[in-house]
Enzyme design. Structure first.
Site: not given
Ligand code: PEP
Length: 242
Positions: A9, A11, A94, A96, A152, A158, A198
């Site tokens: 991904n 991003k 996701h 985010e 996740e 991140g 991560s």
């Protein structure tokens, strides 16, 4: 037998030049891998990525799609538009998107349904925040959100702080148990549950050792082609169904 899936991904990173160089490296190494490999670059890079990846074993995915097939939704991209290009996967829900753009389980589910209508395979993300984990709510969060999934934990995305292999396996087992209740044994055995948060070359083998961890969704460490290839090769190729 579930085939391991490893998804990059990107991003909001990348350029046409970088996707070209990256895919050349990835495609050269992907042929030897047992795992299924997916690259999800930003929307703008999809046409270039698809062109370069044609005929290779690397599939291309999008990072999101809208819940409507078309309509007055300025700035959004519909699943049939992605399918028309040759995109095969869509990441949905996701963390985010949830954190910055107000995505909820309900909107994520609607997006996932739109993706499926268009024939895209959905990588549905769900996971708890650190506060939810500390409050013992991890399994409630997973149960609420399940469709098909990438687990996740939001505290691991991140942050450089990954779940332990035992934490990942425990969450994945719970997800598969719930999937069994909702969709039956056969669908639950087919469901691939990826871990994200991560993932790096040096922790991949341990994280993917769990029987219910069927692959990885990789953010930061996927930006470097050599590093992402190291992740692909660190995992097992296939996971035999329990
Ligand atoms: C992700 O974006 O899905 C992710 C897991 O990011 P990172 O690998 O950077 O934690």
């Amino acid at each position: 037998v579930r085939r391991i899936l490893v998804c990059a991904n990107w991003k909001m990173h990348g350029t046409v030049a970088s996707v070209q160089a990256y895919l050349e490296t990835l495609i050269a190494q992907a042929g030897a891998a047992d795992a299924e490999i997916v690259l999800c670059p930003p929307f703008t890079l999809l046409p270039a990525a698809l062109l370069i990846a044609t005929g290779s074993s690397v599939a291309i995915g999008a990072q999101n799609c809208h819940w409507a097939d078309k309509g007055a939704f300025t700035g959004e991209v519909a699943a049939p538009m992605l399918a028309e290009l040759g995109v095969r996967f869509a990441i949905v829900g996701h963390s985010e998107r949830r954190h910055h753009f107000g995505e909820t389980d309900a909107t994520a589910a609607a997006r996932a349904q739109a993706a499926q209508r268009a024939g895209l395979a959905v990588i549905f993300c769900l996971g708890e925040t650190l506060a939810q984990r500390d409050a013992g709510e991890t399994f409630a969060v997973l149960e609420r959100g399940l469709l098909v999934g990438a687990y996740e934990p939001r505290w691991a995305i991140g942050t450089g702080r990954n779940a332990t292999p035992a934490q990942a396996q425990e969450a994945h087992t719970a997800l598969r148990r719930r999937a069994r209740e909702l969709f039956g044994d056969e669908a639950a055995e087919r469901l691939r549950i990826l871990y994200g948060g991560s993932v790096k070359p040096d922790n991949t083998a341990a994280l993917l050792a769990g029987n219910d961890v069927d692959g990885a969704l990789v953010g930061g460490a996927s930006l470097d082609a050599e590093g992402f290839c190291a992740i692909i090769h660190a995992g097992p190729g296939r996971r035999s169904g329990a």
